[in-house]
Design a protein around this motif. Structure first.
Motif, PDB file in Angstrom:
ATOM      1  N   TYR A 220      -8.770  12.953   2.024  1.00 35.02           N
ATOM      2  CA  TYR A 220      -6.949  13.952   2.099  1.00 35.02           C
ATOM      3  C   TYR A 220      -6.987  14.031   0.580  1.00 35.02           C
ATOM      4  N   PRO A 221      -6.343  14.977   0.384  1.00 27.95           N
ATOM      5  CA  PRO A 221      -6.639  15.671  -1.036  1.00 27.95           C
ATOM      6  C   PRO A 221      -5.201  15.174  -1.948  1.00 27.95           C
ATOM      7  N   LEU A 222      -4.292  15.011  -1.047  1.00 32.76           N
ATOM      8  CA  LEU A 222      -3.209  13.800  -2.326  1.00 32.76           C
ATOM      9  C   LEU A 222      -3.709  12.570  -2.199  1.00 32.76           C
ATOM     10  N   ASP A 223      -3.295  11.767  -3.361  1.00 33.46           N
ATOM     11  CA  ASP A 223      -3.428  11.033  -3.677  1.00 33.46           C
ATOM     12  C   ASP A 223      -2.344   9.696  -4.010  1.00 33.46           C
ATOM     13  N   VAL A 224      -1.663  10.093  -2.983  1.00 31.80           N
ATOM     14  CA  VAL A 224      -0.219   9.075  -3.115  1.00 31.80           C
ATOM     15  C   VAL A 224       0.402   9.510  -1.070  1.00 31.80           C
ATOM     16  N   THR A 229       1.947  11.794   5.841  1.00 34.97           N
ATOM     17  CA  THR A 229       1.778  11.382   7.401  1.00 34.97           C
ATOM     18  C   THR A 229       0.832  11.888   8.374  1.00 34.97           C
ATOM     19  N   TYR A 230       0.574  11.095   9.354  1.00 33.76           N
ATOM     20  CA  TYR A 230      -0.524  11.517  10.458  1.00 33.76           C
ATOM     21  C   TYR A 230       0.158  11.202  12.288  1.00 33.76           C
ATOM     22  N   LYS A 231      -0.645  11.753  13.123  1.00 36.11           N
ATOM     23  CA  LYS A 231      -0.278  10.860  14.143  1.00 36.11           C
ATOM     24  C   LYS A 231      -1.316  10.224  14.741  1.00 36.11           C
ATOM     25  N   TYR A 232      -0.585   9.259  15.477  1.00 40.96           N
ATOM     26  CA  TYR A 232      -0.788   8.357  16.242  1.00 40.96           C
ATOM     27  C   TYR A 232      -2.219   8.158  16.411  1.00 40.96           C
ATOM     28  N   ILE A 280       4.861   5.686  20.343  1.00 43.42           N
ATOM     29  CA  ILE A 280       5.162   6.902  18.803  1.00 43.42           C
ATOM     30  C   ILE A 280       3.543   8.000  18.853  1.00 43.42           C
ATOM     31  N   LYS A 281       4.201   8.671  18.539  1.00 37.29           N
ATOM     32  CA  LYS A 281       3.898   9.980  18.814  1.00 37.29           C
ATOM     33  C   LYS A 281       3.411   9.756  17.053  1.00 37.29           C
ATOM     34  N   ARG A 282       3.929   9.998  15.762  1.00 36.60           N
ATOM     35  CA  ARG A 282       3.437  10.298  14.840  1.00 36.60           C
ATOM     36  C   ARG A 282       4.640   9.201  13.835  1.00 36.60           C
ATOM     37  N   VAL A 283       2.985   8.786  13.184  1.00 37.25           N
ATOM     38  CA  VAL A 283       3.432   8.432  11.856  1.00 37.25           C
ATOM     39  C   VAL A 283       4.231   7.841  10.385  1.00 37.25           C
ATOM     40  N   ILE A 284       4.900   7.980   9.892  1.00 34.28           N
ATOM     41  CA  ILE A 284       4.899   8.477   7.581  1.00 34.28           C
ATOM     42  C   ILE A 284       5.141   7.136   7.646  1.00 34.28           C
ATOM     43  N   THR A 285       4.274   7.493   6.419  1.00 34.21           N
ATOM     44  CA  THR A 285       4.148   6.087   5.039  1.00 34.21           C
ATOM     45  C   THR A 285       5.024   6.108   4.118  1.00 34.21           C
ATOM     46  N   SER A 286       6.020   4.413   4.237  1.00 35.60           N
ATOM     47  CA  SER A 286       7.324   4.379   3.457  1.00 35.60           C
ATOM     48  C   SER A 286       6.112   3.829   2.322  1.00 35.60           C
ATOM     49  N   GLY A 287       6.623   4.431   1.130  1.00 32.92           N
ATOM     50  CA  GLY A 287       6.163   3.375  -0.101  1.00 32.92           C
ATOM     51  C   GLY A 287       7.326   2.215  -0.622  1.00 32.92           C
ATOM     52  N   VAL A 288       7.991   2.406   0.361  1.00 35.64           N
ATOM     53  CA  VAL A 288       9.204   1.504  -0.266  1.00 35.64           C
ATOM     54  C   VAL A 288       9.400   0.511   0.822  1.00 35.64           C
ATOM     55  N   GLY A 289      10.683  -0.297   0.942  1.00 32.41           N
ATOM     56  CA  GLY A 289      10.698  -1.243   1.671  1.00 32.41           C
ATOM     57  C   GLY A 289      11.664  -1.867   1.214  1.00 32.41           C
ATOM     58  N   VAL A 290      12.035  -3.473   1.484  1.00 32.93           N
ATOM     59  CA  VAL A 290      12.923  -4.397   1.067  1.00 32.93           C
ATOM     60  C   VAL A 290      13.017  -4.194  -0.184  1.00 32.93           C
ATOM     61  N   TYR A 389      10.231   9.970  -4.402  1.00 33.52           N
ATOM     62  CA  TYR A 389      11.491   9.390  -3.695  1.00 33.52           C
ATOM     63  C   TYR A 389      11.578  10.307  -2.839  1.00 33.52           C
ATOM     64  N   ASP A 390      11.208  10.397  -2.001  1.00 38.25           N
ATOM     65  CA  ASP A 390      12.791  11.918  -0.538  1.00 38.25           C
ATOM     66  C   ASP A 390      12.025  12.904  -0.375  1.00 38.25           C
ATOM     67  N   PHE A 391      10.590  13.064  -0.651  1.00 33.21           N
ATOM     68  CA  PHE A 391      10.239  14.207  -0.559  1.00 33.21           C
ATOM     69  C   PHE A 391       7.937  13.486   0.469  1.00 33.21           C
ATOM     70  N   LEU A 392       8.760  14.230   1.267  1.00 30.16           N
ATOM     71  CA  LEU A 392       7.013  14.395   2.225  1.00 30.16           C
ATOM     72  C   LEU A 392       6.246  15.035   1.275  1.00 30.16           C
ATOM     73  N   HIS A 393       4.918  14.904   1.648  1.00 32.53           N
ATOM     74  CA  HIS A 393       3.899  15.373   0.931  1.00 32.53           C
ATOM     75  C   HIS A 393       3.918  16.682   0.812  1.00 32.53           C
ATOM     76  N   THR A 394       3.831  17.307   2.102  1.00 29.15           N
ATOM     77  CA  THR A 394       3.869  18.949   2.452  1.00 29.15           C
ATOM     78  C   THR A 394       4.929  19.421   1.413  1.00 29.15           C
ATOM     79  N   SER A 395       6.310  18.533   0.985  1.00 24.55           N
ATOM     80  CA  SER A 395       8.014  18.897   0.265  1.00 24.55           C
ATOM     81  C   SER A 395       6.690  19.009  -1.398  1.00 24.55           C
ATOM     82  N   ARG A 396       6.506  18.052  -2.062  1.00 27.20           N
ATOM     83  CA  ARG A 396       6.284  17.963  -3.687  1.00 27.20           C
ATOM     84  C   ARG A 396       4.578  18.813  -3.345  1.00 27.20           C
ATOM     85  N   VAL A 397       4.475  18.638  -2.395  1.00 22.19           N
ATOM     86  CA  VAL A 397       2.996  19.846  -2.980  1.00 22.19           C
ATOM     87  C   VAL A 397       3.737  21.555  -2.904  1.00 22.19           C
TER      88      VAL A 397
END
Length: 489
Positions: A220-224, A229-232, A280-290, A389-397
């Protein structure tokens, strides 16, 4: 709220600390993040839930170090919460009292629903999504938060965790019993009549480790991680390999990090079972949590725990710290919107690209503070990692590439090859490149001239009371998209 705030989260498996600094009312950035695998719940499920002396000492020592870091960073506020291990342990007061007396730190034990709520608060504010369910797999429990139309509908906690499952089932090689246990616990989700969306936002170390593995294996091209996001369905075979791994060599081959060897099989088993059961069809990874949820609940307590409409904390934080001139920034943003709108009949771009163009126009100059002569390249690298924050990878790229190509010449196919899977078509990117180049050129003399834009057939007419020679000569050098003409009046 204090300018610098520390948040500590004591989980069953790991203890984490984050230190945030406010840069304006709602904007903030991360100063420090520290993690310690204290495994405070180790051995407790085999001992009637009681915390054991050695894990408690590890946790105490780590807390002492965390507080030293916090003090060195001049944090004026410390929020410390504990989750499954301490709320389940009959002898938790022994640990709480020692920490309070010797370290002068008050630990707040939160229930499972509150833990789920914090994860949901972080995700709904720091990921640009409106409908999803969060899944936060910890050592002792798994939390679910259901979000619909950008609002939290329900928060649920189940007694499913990597350490708990390992000690109760996996040490006995009882996977059938483990699955039956998980599915029985999950019945509680359906009893509450929650509508399950097709997108899951994954929180926690297990899910981040799985995402990192997928990124490594697919080059994957981006190390973040945040926003990945990926399809399960596409990666079920990988999940199966991890679950069935019989030794650490197999895990190494699958790019699993060493510090995850002890619980990754159990964690993947839990996650895989949940994703199948919830369809579930799609998983978005969150770097944030509790931790971020605790911080945001404090930060946003006067605004219904949500950022204001159209507010992006990452963009505002970068501008707070690196903006050269606020009036110029506002001008570039407003002018970008006008240029996008007048050219809409020709470029036919979705409205989301207008937002990206405005953000890129506002942020384009922050690289000047690092090195003026490589401003575009500096900003490109900075944006890929700085829009936290508040950006999926496509958006920030996309935002990063718009800034990178805010030059006189349009990008070519070879220029976007490295990130092609995350970018729109070359033609669309060329339009975005042209529009930001035009925007920056029109204000090259920092005069903030009021321009009028008219699209006549395929000719963009730009009118103003006065257009400086510097601006005119720069516009003459800009490469135009095909079929577009530029006229100055």
């Amino acid at each position: 709220m204090a300018k610098i705030t520390t948040v500590i989260d004591i989980g069953s498996n790991s203890m984490r600390m984050v230190v945030f600094e406010k840069s304006s009312r709602f904007a903030f950035h991360l100063l420090n993040e520290t993690k310690s695998r204290v495994k405070i719940s180790e051995g407790c499920y085999e001992n009637n839930g009681n915390l054991q002396p050695v894990p408690m000492q590890r946790a105490f020592d780590s807390l002492k170090s965390f507080l030293q870091i916090s003090k060195s960073l001049k944090s004026r506020k410390i929020l410390c919460v504990a989750t499954s291990a301490l709320r389940d342990a009959p002898n938790s007061k022994e640990f709480l009292n020692r920490v309070k007396n010797e370290l002068k730190l008050n630990i707040k034990i939160i229930n499972g629903e509150k833990e789920a709520y914090y994860g949901g608060t972080a995700a709904v504010n720091l990921l640009h999504q409106n409908e999803f369910v969060t899944i936060d797999i910890g050592g002792g429990s798994t939390e679910f938060c259901f979000i619909k139309e950008g609002k939290i509908q329900d928060s649920v906690s189940l007694n499913i965790g990597t350490v708990r499952m390992k000690e109760l089932f996996f040490t006995k090689n009882d996977r059938k019993g483990a699955k039956e246990y998980i599915l029985k616990e999950m019945d509680k989700l359906f009893i509450r009549n929650n509508e399950v969306p097709s997108t899951a936002v994954g929180i926690g170390g297990t899910i981040r480790a799985l995402s990192k593995t997928i990124m490594n294996l697919t080059e994957y091209p981006l190390d973040v991680l945040h926003g990945f996001t990926y399809k399960y369905e596409k990666h079920q075979s990988l999940f199966k390999k991890i679950i069935e791994a019989e030794d650490t060599d197999t895990l190494k081959e699958l790019s699993i990090k060493k510090d995850r060897f002890d619980t990754i099989c159990e964690g993947t088993f839990i996650f895989d079972t949940i994703l199948k059961e919830l369809e579930i069809k799609r998983v978005i990874t969150s770097g944030v949590g509790v931790r971020e949820g605790v911080y945001l609940t404090d930060l946003l307590r006067t605004s219904n725990y949500r950022f204001p409409a159209n507010f992006n904390p990452s963009v505002k934080s970068l501008l707070d710290r690196y903006e050269l001139n606020s009036k110029q920034t506002a001008y570039f943003g407003n002018n970008a919107a006008k240029i996008f709108d007048v050219l809409k009949p020709m470029h036919n771009l979705d409205e989301k690209y207008k937002v990206f163009l405005i953000i890129a126009s506002k942020l384009h100059s922050i690289g000047n503070t690092i090195n003026f002569y490589k401003s575009n390249d500096n900003t490109f690298d900075f944006i890929l990692n700085g829009l936290s924050y508040d950006f999926l990878h496509t958006s920030r790229v996309i935002v990063a590439h718009i800034i990178k190509f805010s030059k006189k010449t349009l990008p070519k196919q070879k220029d976007i090859a490295a990130y092609e899977e995350l970018l729109p078509s070359l033609e669309d990117l060329q339009w975005l490149s042209f529009m930001i180049s035009l925007n920056l050129s029109l204000n090259q003399d920092y005069s903030r001239t009021k321009y009028e834009y008219i699209l006549n057939s395929n000719a963009l007419i730009i009118k103003a009371d006065e257009i400086s020679y510097l601006v005119q000569s720069t516009l003459d050098k800009i490469e135009l998209p095909s079929n577009l003409e530029l006229k100055l009046l």
